[in-house]
Design an enzyme around this catalytic site. Structure first.
Site, PDB file in Angstrom:
ATOM      1  N   GLU A 102      -1.113   7.498   9.254  1.00 49.12           N
ATOM      2  CA  GLU A 102      -1.747   6.175   9.327  1.00 49.12           C
ATOM      3  C   GLU A 102      -1.017   5.158   8.449  1.00 49.12           C
ATOM      4  O   GLU A 102      -0.530   5.484   7.361  1.00 49.12           O
ATOM      5  CB  GLU A 102      -3.219   6.284   8.929  1.00 49.12           C
ATOM      6  CG  GLU A 102      -3.991   7.131   9.926  1.00 49.12           C
ATOM      7  CD  GLU A 102      -5.495   7.056   9.780  1.00 49.12           C
ATOM      8  OE1 GLU A 102      -6.183   7.602  10.657  1.00 49.12           O
ATOM      9  OE2 GLU A 102      -5.998   6.475   8.804  1.00 49.12           O
ATOM     10  N   CYS A 115       1.657  -1.429   4.819  1.00 51.74           N
ATOM     11  CA  CYS A 115       1.211  -0.422   3.851  1.00 51.74           C
ATOM     12  C   CYS A 115       1.560   0.937   4.464  1.00 51.74           C
ATOM     13  O   CYS A 115       0.985   1.335   5.475  1.00 51.74           O
ATOM     14  CB  CYS A 115      -0.287  -0.590   3.627  1.00 51.74           C
ATOM     15  SG  CYS A 115      -0.978   0.648   2.536  1.00 51.74           S
ATOM     16  N   CYS A 122      -2.326  14.760   0.439  1.00 52.70           N
ATOM     17  CA  CYS A 122      -1.795  14.575  -0.920  1.00 52.70           C
ATOM     18  C   CYS A 122      -2.247  15.740  -1.772  1.00 52.70           C
ATOM     19  O   CYS A 122      -3.377  16.209  -1.650  1.00 52.70           O
ATOM     20  CB  CYS A 122      -2.314  13.256  -1.501  1.00 52.70           C
ATOM     21  SG  CYS A 122      -1.711  12.932  -3.180  1.00 52.70           S
ATOM     22  N   CYS A 126      -7.385  13.427  -6.098  1.00 48.86           N
ATOM     23  CA  CYS A 126      -8.317  12.492  -6.745  1.00 48.86           C
ATOM     24  C   CYS A 126      -9.648  12.563  -5.987  1.00 48.86           C
ATOM     25  O   CYS A 126      -9.666  12.550  -4.755  1.00 48.86           O
ATOM     26  CB  CYS A 126      -7.754  11.075  -6.739  1.00 48.86           C
ATOM     27  SG  CYS A 126      -6.116  11.004  -7.487  1.00 48.86           S
ATOM     28  N   CYS A 129     -10.787   9.943  -3.179  1.00 52.77           N
ATOM     29  CA  CYS A 129      -9.804   9.535  -2.172  1.00 52.77           C
ATOM     30  C   CYS A 129      -9.842  10.428  -0.937  1.00 52.77           C
ATOM     31  O   CYS A 129      -9.770  11.650  -1.031  1.00 52.77           O
ATOM     32  CB  CYS A 129      -8.412   9.573  -2.806  1.00 52.77           C
ATOM     33  SG  CYS A 129      -7.080   9.266  -1.641  1.00 52.77           S
ATOM     34  N   GLU A 174       1.480  10.475  -2.143  1.00 57.29           N
ATOM     35  CA  GLU A 174       2.063  10.034  -3.398  1.00 57.29           C
ATOM     36  C   GLU A 174       3.583   9.978  -3.181  1.00 57.29           C
ATOM     37  O   GLU A 174       4.269  11.009  -3.206  1.00 57.29           O
ATOM     38  CB  GLU A 174       1.660  11.045  -4.490  1.00 57.29           C
ATOM     39  CG  GLU A 174       2.317  10.879  -5.812  1.00 57.29           C
ATOM     40  CD  GLU A 174       2.077   9.520  -6.487  1.00 57.29           C
ATOM     41  OE1 GLU A 174       0.936   9.042  -6.544  1.00 57.29           O
ATOM     42  OE2 GLU A 174       3.073   8.929  -6.941  1.00 57.29           O
ATOM     43  N   CYS A 346      -7.723   0.678   0.992  1.00 56.12           N
ATOM     44  CA  CYS A 346      -7.271   1.680   0.029  1.00 56.12           C
ATOM     45  C   CYS A 346      -8.144   2.920   0.037  1.00 56.12           C
ATOM     46  O   CYS A 346      -9.368   2.826  -0.040  1.00 56.12           O
ATOM     47  CB  CYS A 346      -7.300   1.092  -1.380  1.00 56.12           C
ATOM     48  SG  CYS A 346      -5.843   0.158  -1.717  1.00 56.12           S
TER      49      CYS A 346
HETATM   50  N1  SAH Z   1      -0.942   7.992  -4.333  1.00 49.94           N
HETATM   51  C1  SAH Z   1      -0.766   6.643  -4.711  1.00 49.94           C
HETATM   52  C2  SAH Z   1      -0.828   5.656  -3.549  1.00 49.94           C
HETATM   53  C3  SAH Z   1      -1.842   5.902  -2.493  1.00 49.94           C
HETATM   54  S1  SAH Z   1      -3.497   5.586  -2.963  1.00 49.94           S
HETATM   55  C4  SAH Z   1      -1.777   6.260  -5.789  1.00 49.94           C
HETATM   56  O1  SAH Z   1      -2.708   7.014  -6.029  1.00 49.94           O
HETATM   57  O2  SAH Z   1      -1.582   5.210  -6.398  1.00 49.94           O
HETATM   58  C5  SAH Z   1      -3.489   3.793  -3.060  1.00 49.94           C
HETATM   59  C6  SAH Z   1      -4.612   3.236  -3.909  1.00 49.94           C
HETATM   60  O3  SAH Z   1      -5.871   3.520  -3.303  1.00 49.94           O
HETATM   61  C7  SAH Z   1      -4.689   3.823  -5.313  1.00 49.94           C
HETATM   62  O4  SAH Z   1      -4.751   2.789  -6.278  1.00 49.94           O
HETATM   63  C8  SAH Z   1      -6.003   4.582  -5.312  1.00 49.94           C
HETATM   64  O5  SAH Z   1      -6.587   4.592  -6.596  1.00 49.94           O
HETATM   65  C9  SAH Z   1      -6.808   3.798  -4.323  1.00 49.94           C
HETATM   66  N2  SAH Z   1      -7.930   4.524  -3.734  1.00 49.94           N
HETATM   67  C10 SAH Z   1      -7.986   5.819  -3.388  1.00 49.94           C
HETATM   68  N3  SAH Z   1      -9.203   6.117  -2.889  1.00 49.94           N
HETATM   69  C11 SAH Z   1      -9.940   4.980  -2.921  1.00 49.94           C
HETATM   70  C12 SAH Z   1     -11.278   4.651  -2.529  1.00 49.94           C
HETATM   71  N4  SAH Z   1     -12.100   5.541  -2.005  1.00 49.94           N
HETATM   72  N5  SAH Z   1     -11.672   3.366  -2.719  1.00 49.94           N
HETATM   73  C13 SAH Z   1     -10.834   2.422  -3.236  1.00 49.94           C
HETATM   74  N6  SAH Z   1      -9.573   2.693  -3.602  1.00 49.94           N
HETATM   75  C14 SAH Z   1      -9.123   3.953  -3.456  1.00 49.94           C
HETATM   76 FE1  SF4 Z   2      -3.154  11.177  -3.773  1.00 55.02          FE
HETATM   77 FE2  SF4 Z   2      -3.223   8.586  -4.489  1.00 55.02          FE
HETATM   78 FE3  SF4 Z   2      -5.258   9.698  -3.119  1.00 55.02          FE
HETATM   79 FE4  SF4 Z   2      -4.858  10.385  -5.648  1.00 55.02          FE
HETATM   80  S1  SF4 Z   2      -5.428   8.324  -4.923  1.00 55.02           S
HETATM   81  S2  SF4 Z   2      -5.286  11.806  -3.954  1.00 55.02           S
HETATM   82  S3  SF4 Z   2      -2.657  10.349  -5.789  1.00 55.02           S
HETATM   83  S4  SF4 Z   2      -3.189   9.420  -2.404  1.00 55.02           S
END
Ligand code: SAH
Ligand code: SF4
Length: 371
Positions: A102, A115, A122, A126, A129, A174, A346
């Site tokens: 995506e 984007c 990943c 986290c 996410c 990532e 995000c």
């Molecule tokens: N892996 C990288 C980039 C992908 S995530 C990273 O973690 O930075 C891109 C952004 O989305 C990150 O800042 C992450 O904190 C944010 N993100 C992830 N899950 C989210 C959610 N459920 N709501 C809002 N932002 C989220």
């Molecule tokens: Fe991976 Fe970024 Fe999602 Fe964390 S926020 S699980 S590093 S994609």
């Protein structure tokens, strides 16, 4: 006994070749260096997927190259424009996998931001996410990452719109954990014969893979760096971002300051606002202590509800917290969550099963439409 002829080798997937190797591969067929440049421009700027579309290349050469290289595109499996017209979510099918990749096109004034995703799933897990909930399925290849950009540019061109002006690596995965491929893809995005998008218009977001940040500095790429902070203490951050145990906050703030000194670019700390958890007065004070001494920016992202974390902050809660941080002397902005209503904001991207009509995460696909 006669020897059986060797089976013909399959064509080389041209977009998987790093730029210098792609040029060498063309030259190795007996063509001059300028021909390699022409071909690379056709592939990345004109986005052709056959050699016979290359008007300034002789027919004979077109036929020869077509026998050696494949220019196949990533098929668009789904395309969902947002009702407001400010975002389009794309799902790209993969040749060898039932999962799709995506990506999102964000439309804002003259800016067209792609984007991009760098991994399927990943490994960093986290808790908030959607991508992280899949675990790492696999790294994306260079062809699959530039393929997203080609698909998005094709969409813009078909609409008579301008092409992508900015690129952010904030989709699935990532990028700094898929470093070699990320690096060779960047070279194509930045090169004058490639997409010709300069480092000032590219940002990579990372959960804080410090050795890769060091490499970015060593290679003097001068791209923008965003670090996902999302916690106002090591204890809190470790609870939602397991990578914090390896690279805790003090190591991130130190590397951010060095990045600024080296590149002149202020690092952005991305901070997901979870009502009542990350937007309290205690959180604000702690952020001031951690970030107040740095030259950096804070970008507040509203939590997009996922399976485990379901409450998103109201817009007024977001601006209130930003104002509180500003009052404490921090440079805080609120991210407008474009694409949220199409599952393209995000943290909302996830590798869906495209052929089976079933979401990879076990949830039904949300309004996936064919292009
Ligand atoms: N892996 C990288 C980039 C992908 S995530 C990273 O973690 O930075 C891109 C952004 O989305 C990150 O800042 C992450 O904190 C944010 N993100 C992830 N899950 C989210 C959610 N459920 N709501 C809002 N932002 C989220
Ligand atoms: Fe991976 Fe970024 Fe999602 Fe964390 S926020 S699980 S590093 S994609």
């Amino acid at each position: 006994m006669t020897e059986s002829p060797e089976p013909p080798s399959p064509p080389v997937r041209f977009k998987n070749l790093p730029l210098a190797e792609a040029a060498e591969a063309i030259v190795a067929t007996g063509e001059p260096a300028f021909r390699a440049k022409q071909v690379i421009k056709w592939v990345y700027q004109k986005r052709v997927d056959t050699f016979d579309g290359m008007k300034n290349v002789a027919k004979e050469t077109q036929r020869k190259l077509a026998g050696l290289f494949s220019l196949e595109k990533l098929p668009v499996a789904a395309m969902i424009p947002s009702p407001q017209g400010d975002a389009v979510k794309f799902g790209f099918a993969l040749r060898d996998s039932p999962y799709s990749v995506e990506s999102v096109l964000l439309i804002d004034g003259d800016r067209r931001t792609a984007c991009l995703s760098s991994q399927l799933g990943c490994a960093l897990g986290c808790t908030f996410c959607e991508t992280g909930s899949l675990g790492l399925i696999r790294n994306l290849t260079q062809e699959e990452i530039v393929g997203q950009l080609i698909g998005i540019d094709d969409y813009c061109a078909a609409k008579g719109d301008r092409l992508v002006t900015n690129v952010v690596f904030m989709g699935m995965g990532e990028a700094l954990s898929n470093f070699a491929t990320f690096r060779s893809t960047l070279a194509i995005i930045m090169d004058g014969e490639g997409f010709a998008i300069g480092g000032r218009r590219i940002t990579v977001s990372t959960a804080g893979v410090i050795p890769s940040i060091e490499r970015l500095m060593r290679e003097e790429l001068n791209i923008g760096l965003a670090i996902s902070l999302n916690g106002w203490s090591n204890e809190r951050r470790s609870a939602v971002m397991p990578i914090n145990k390896k690279y805790p906050i003090e190591t991130l703030t130190a590397v951010a300051q060095r990045y600024f000194r080296k590149t002149g670019r202020r690092v952005t700390f991305e901070y997901v606002v979870i009502p009542g958890e990350t937007d309290t007065e205690e959180a604000a004070q702690s952020l001031k202590k951690m970030l107040g001494v740095l030259t950096c920016k804070i970008n507040l992202i509203p939590l997009n509800p996922t399976g485990t974390a379901a409450v998103s902050p109201t817009p007024s809660a977001m601006t209130r917290f930003a104002a509180r941080l500003e009052a404490l002397g921090l440079a805080a902005t609120v991210r407008i969550s474009r694409g949220r209503d199409i599952g393209g904001a995000c943290g909302q991207l996830t590798a869906r099963m495209h052929a089976r009509g079933k979401a990879a995460s076990g949830r039904p696909p949300e309004g996936v439409s064919s292009p």
